[in-house]
Design a protein around this motif. Structure first.
Motif, PDB file in Angstrom:
ATOM      1  N   PHE A 177     128.544   2.751  28.689  1.00  0.00           N
ATOM      2  CA  PHE A 177     128.275   4.135  28.279  1.00  0.00           C
ATOM      3  C   PHE A 177     128.679   4.369  26.823  1.00  0.00           C
ATOM      4  O   PHE A 177     128.041   5.137  26.101  1.00  0.00           O
ATOM      5  CB  PHE A 177     129.030   5.091  29.206  1.00  0.00           C
ATOM      6  N   TYR A 178     129.756   3.721  26.395  1.00  0.00           N
ATOM      7  CA  TYR A 178     130.305   3.957  25.058  1.00  0.00           C
ATOM      8  C   TYR A 178     129.711   3.024  23.996  1.00  0.00           C
ATOM      9  O   TYR A 178     130.108   3.081  22.839  1.00  0.00           O
ATOM     10  CB  TYR A 178     131.834   3.790  25.093  1.00  0.00           C
ATOM     11  N   VAL A 179     128.789   2.147  24.407  1.00  0.00           N
ATOM     12  CA  VAL A 179     128.240   1.146  23.487  1.00  0.00           C
ATOM     13  C   VAL A 179     126.806   1.540  23.110  1.00  0.00           C
ATOM     14  O   VAL A 179     125.901   1.500  23.938  1.00  0.00           O
ATOM     15  CB  VAL A 179     128.259  -0.259  24.138  1.00  0.00           C
ATOM     16  N   PHE A 180     126.633   1.924  21.866  1.00  0.00           N
ATOM     17  CA  PHE A 180     125.307   2.341  21.376  1.00  0.00           C
ATOM     18  C   PHE A 180     124.652   1.145  20.688  1.00  0.00           C
ATOM     19  O   PHE A 180     124.731   0.990  19.466  1.00  0.00           O
ATOM     20  CB  PHE A 180     125.448   3.521  20.411  1.00  0.00           C
ATOM     21  N   GLU A 181     124.020   0.302  21.483  1.00  0.00           N
ATOM     22  CA  GLU A 181     123.486  -0.952  20.960  1.00  0.00           C
ATOM     23  C   GLU A 181     122.376  -0.743  19.936  1.00  0.00           C
ATOM     24  O   GLU A 181     122.157  -1.582  19.069  1.00  0.00           O
ATOM     25  CB  GLU A 181     122.982  -1.829  22.109  1.00  0.00           C
ATOM     26  N   GLU A 182     121.683   0.382  20.038  1.00  0.00           N
ATOM     27  CA  GLU A 182     120.540   0.610  19.142  1.00  0.00           C
ATOM     28  C   GLU A 182     120.924   1.359  17.869  1.00  0.00           C
ATOM     29  O   GLU A 182     120.065   1.686  17.056  1.00  0.00           O
ATOM     30  CB  GLU A 182     119.442   1.369  19.892  1.00  0.00           C
ATOM     31  N   ILE A 183     122.207   1.644  17.713  1.00  0.00           N
ATOM     32  CA  ILE A 183     122.663   2.337  16.503  1.00  0.00           C
ATOM     33  C   ILE A 183     123.571   1.370  15.736  1.00  0.00           C
ATOM     34  O   ILE A 183     124.734   1.179  16.078  1.00  0.00           O
ATOM     35  CB  ILE A 183     123.393   3.649  16.856  1.00  0.00           C
ATOM     36  N   GLY A 184     122.983   0.739  14.713  1.00  0.00           N
ATOM     37  CA  GLY A 184     123.707  -0.293  13.985  1.00  0.00           C
ATOM     38  C   GLY A 184     124.828   0.243  13.110  1.00  0.00           C
ATOM     39  O   GLY A 184     125.852  -0.398  12.926  1.00  0.00           O
ATOM     40  N   ASN A 185     124.627   1.444  12.585  1.00  0.00           N
ATOM     41  CA  ASN A 185     125.610   2.032  11.676  1.00  0.00           C
ATOM     42  C   ASN A 185     125.935   3.452  12.135  1.00  0.00           C
ATOM     43  O   ASN A 185     125.289   4.412  11.721  1.00  0.00           O
ATOM     44  CB  ASN A 185     125.051   2.031  10.242  1.00  0.00           C
ATOM     45  N   PRO A 186     126.931   3.605  13.015  1.00  0.00           N
ATOM     46  CA  PRO A 186     127.245   4.933  13.555  1.00  0.00           C
ATOM     47  C   PRO A 186     127.582   5.968  12.482  1.00  0.00           C
ATOM     48  O   PRO A 186     127.191   7.124  12.598  1.00  0.00           O
ATOM     49  CB  PRO A 186     128.458   4.673  14.458  1.00  0.00           C
ATOM     50  N   ALA A 187     128.275   5.550  11.424  1.00  0.00           N
ATOM     51  CA  ALA A 187     128.644   6.507  10.366  1.00  0.00           C
ATOM     52  C   ALA A 187     127.393   7.072   9.692  1.00  0.00           C
ATOM     53  O   ALA A 187     127.285   8.279   9.464  1.00  0.00           O
ATOM     54  CB  ALA A 187     129.551   5.837   9.342  1.00  0.00           C
ATOM     55  N   ALA A 188     126.443   6.202   9.411  1.00  0.00           N
ATOM     56  CA  ALA A 188     125.193   6.651   8.779  1.00  0.00           C
ATOM     57  C   ALA A 188     124.391   7.523   9.748  1.00  0.00           C
ATOM     58  O   ALA A 188     123.786   8.520   9.351  1.00  0.00           O
ATOM     59  CB  ALA A 188     124.364   5.447   8.342  1.00  0.00           C
ATOM     60  N   PHE A 189     124.408   7.134  11.022  1.00  0.00           N
ATOM     61  CA  PHE A 189     123.684   7.920  12.020  1.00  0.00           C
ATOM     62  C   PHE A 189     124.259   9.335  12.108  1.00  0.00           C
ATOM     63  O   PHE A 189     123.515  10.320  12.141  1.00  0.00           O
ATOM     64  CB  PHE A 189     123.745   7.243  13.396  1.00  0.00           C
ATOM     65  N   GLY A 249     123.192  11.406   9.204  1.00  0.00           N
ATOM     66  CA  GLY A 249     121.813  11.861   9.383  1.00  0.00           C
ATOM     67  C   GLY A 249     121.713  12.981  10.411  1.00  0.00           C
ATOM     68  O   GLY A 249     120.928  13.923  10.244  1.00  0.00           O
ATOM     69  N   TYR A 250     122.519  12.874  11.460  1.00  0.00           N
ATOM     70  CA  TYR A 250     122.517  13.900  12.509  1.00  0.00           C
ATOM     71  C   TYR A 250     122.993  15.235  11.935  1.00  0.00           C
ATOM     72  O   TYR A 250     122.410  16.282  12.218  1.00  0.00           O
ATOM     73  CB  TYR A 250     123.422  13.448  13.656  1.00  0.00           C
ATOM     74  N   ARG A 251     124.040  15.179  11.121  1.00  0.00           N
ATOM     75  CA  ARG A 251     124.552  16.433  10.523  1.00  0.00           C
ATOM     76  C   ARG A 251     123.531  17.042   9.573  1.00  0.00           C
ATOM     77  O   ARG A 251     123.441  18.270   9.455  1.00  0.00           O
ATOM     78  CB  ARG A 251     125.895  16.166   9.833  1.00  0.00           C
ATOM     79  N   GLU A 252     122.754  16.190   8.916  1.00  0.00           N
ATOM     80  CA  GLU A 252     121.676  16.708   8.059  1.00  0.00           C
ATOM     81  C   GLU A 252     120.609  17.415   8.900  1.00  0.00           C
ATOM     82  O   GLU A 252     120.061  18.437   8.482  1.00  0.00           O
ATOM     83  CB  GLU A 252     121.052  15.561   7.254  1.00  0.00           C
ATOM     84  N   TYR A 280     124.637  18.021  20.665  1.00  0.00           N
ATOM     85  CA  TYR A 280     125.631  17.746  19.621  1.00  0.00           C
ATOM     86  C   TYR A 280     127.007  17.471  20.216  1.00  0.00           C
ATOM     87  O   TYR A 280     127.654  16.468  19.868  1.00  0.00           O
ATOM     88  CB  TYR A 280     125.691  18.940  18.653  1.00  0.00           C
ATOM     89  N   THR A 281     127.469  18.340  21.101  1.00  0.00           N
ATOM     90  CA  THR A 281     128.831  18.179  21.609  1.00  0.00           C
ATOM     91  C   THR A 281     128.981  16.893  22.403  1.00  0.00           C
ATOM     92  O   THR A 281     130.035  16.257  22.371  1.00  0.00           O
ATOM     93  CB  THR A 281     129.271  19.375  22.482  1.00  0.00           C
ATOM     94  N   ARG A 282     127.932  16.464  23.097  1.00  0.00           N
ATOM     95  CA  ARG A 282     128.036  15.244  23.902  1.00  0.00           C
ATOM     96  C   ARG A 282     127.872  13.998  23.034  1.00  0.00           C
ATOM     97  O   ARG A 282     128.765  13.170  22.935  1.00  0.00           O
ATOM     98  CB  ARG A 282     126.961  15.232  24.996  1.00  0.00           C
ATOM     99  N   TYR A 283     126.713  13.850  22.416  1.00  0.00           N
ATOM    100  CA  TYR A 283     126.403  12.562  21.788  1.00  0.00           C
ATOM    101  C   TYR A 283     127.261  12.267  20.559  1.00  0.00           C
ATOM    102  O   TYR A 283     127.684  11.133  20.357  1.00  0.00           O
ATOM    103  CB  TYR A 283     124.926  12.476  21.439  1.00  0.00           C
ATOM    104  N   LEU A 284     127.521  13.285  19.734  1.00  0.00           N
ATOM    105  CA  LEU A 284     128.367  13.003  18.571  1.00  0.00           C
ATOM    106  C   LEU A 284     129.792  12.695  19.006  1.00  0.00           C
ATOM    107  O   LEU A 284     130.474  11.874  18.412  1.00  0.00           O
ATOM    108  CB  LEU A 284     128.339  14.180  17.578  1.00  0.00           C
ATOM    109  N   GLY A 285     130.212  13.336  20.093  1.00  0.00           N
ATOM    110  CA  GLY A 285     131.535  13.030  20.646  1.00  0.00           C
ATOM    111  C   GLY A 285     131.613  11.609  21.164  1.00  0.00           C
ATOM    112  O   GLY A 285     132.607  10.900  20.968  1.00  0.00           O
ATOM    113  N   ASP A 286     130.550  11.161  21.822  1.00  0.00           N
ATOM    114  CA  ASP A 286     130.522   9.797  22.365  1.00  0.00           C
ATOM    115  C   ASP A 286     130.573   8.769  21.240  1.00  0.00           C
ATOM    116  O   ASP A 286     131.231   7.733  21.347  1.00  0.00           O
ATOM    117  CB  ASP A 286     129.245   9.558  23.183  1.00  0.00           C
TER     118      ASP A 286
END
Length: 215
Positions: free
Chosen positions: A156-168, A171-174, A124-130
């Motif tokens: 490193f900062y480009v998440f090409e496979e995550i189209g909608n970071p806000a939605a992701f 979902g992560y918080r859920e 959580y602390t790493r990936y959500l921060g990134d």
């Protein structure tokens, strides 16, 4: 009663601010340090993510941590492209972990092997921060050192496979809210989040000592 994701975010807020406002990061993002300091920082990230991702496959079927093992988050390949760009072809043989980085990576590895719920705290602390603050770092790095937008040096900062970071992130918080742990275990996870931020801040402190601004 607050959701678990809200509790985690609130409990680690102070450490989060401390990490983000460390002298090293302020100097780095303020353009007061050279690209060598940025490359050194990227090297340290490699050791932490190697620890996070090396143990991920083993945790995929774990009832607590399994849901968090998401290959679209993995950063190691992107880090390796960045390091090849920053350090050249022989980057792997020339890089080294600071003692603070070794301590951080060792703790991540220990949780991955022995305490999956603790691994979730580091995840959580790493990936959500990134996904969040990391985008600011990418923008500053591109401007300061002239990296191609979302290209080598900042992949490193480009998440090409995550189209909608806000939605992701929603979902992560859920997933956090539904984590299979009793109240005592949740308290331990929150404590481990705080520890993760402290370990990260120690790396920044060590980098700051290695790259002091000349008076």
């Amino acid at each position: 009663m607050d959701s678990f994701s809200t509790v985690i975010r609130g409990a680690s807020h102070e450490q989060h601010v401390e990490a983000e406002t460390s002298t090293f990061m302020s100097d780095l993002l303020g353009g007061r340090l050279g690209v060598d300091a940025y490359a050194r920082y990227t090297e340290q990230l490699w050791f932490v993510y190697e620890a996070l991702e090396a143990g991920a496959g083993r945790l995929a079927s774990d009832p607590v941590a399994g849901a968090f093992v998401r290959p679209e988050l993995f950063r190691l390949a992107a880090l390796e492209r960045d390091l090849a760009h920053l350090r050249g072809a022989g980057w792997r043989s020339r890089m080294s972990a600071l003692p603070a980085t070794e301590a951080y990576a060792a703790r991540v590895r220990e949780c991955a092997e022995q305490w999956p719920a603790g691994y979730v705290a580091h995840h959580y602390t790493r990936y959500l921060g990134d996904l969040s603050g990391g985008q600011f770092i990418r923008d500053r790095a591109e401007r300061t050192w002239g990296f191609e937008r979302k290209g080598d040096g900042v992949r490193f900062y480009v998440f090409e496979e995550i189209g909608n970071p806000a939605a992701f992130k929603r979902g992560y918080r859920e997933l956090l809210d539904g984590v299979r742990a009793d109240d005592l275990e949740k308290q331990r996870i929150v404590s481990e989040c705080k520890r993760a931020f402290a370990l990260n801040t120690a790396v920044f402190r060590a980098l700051g000592a290695e790259f002091p601004l000349s008076a």
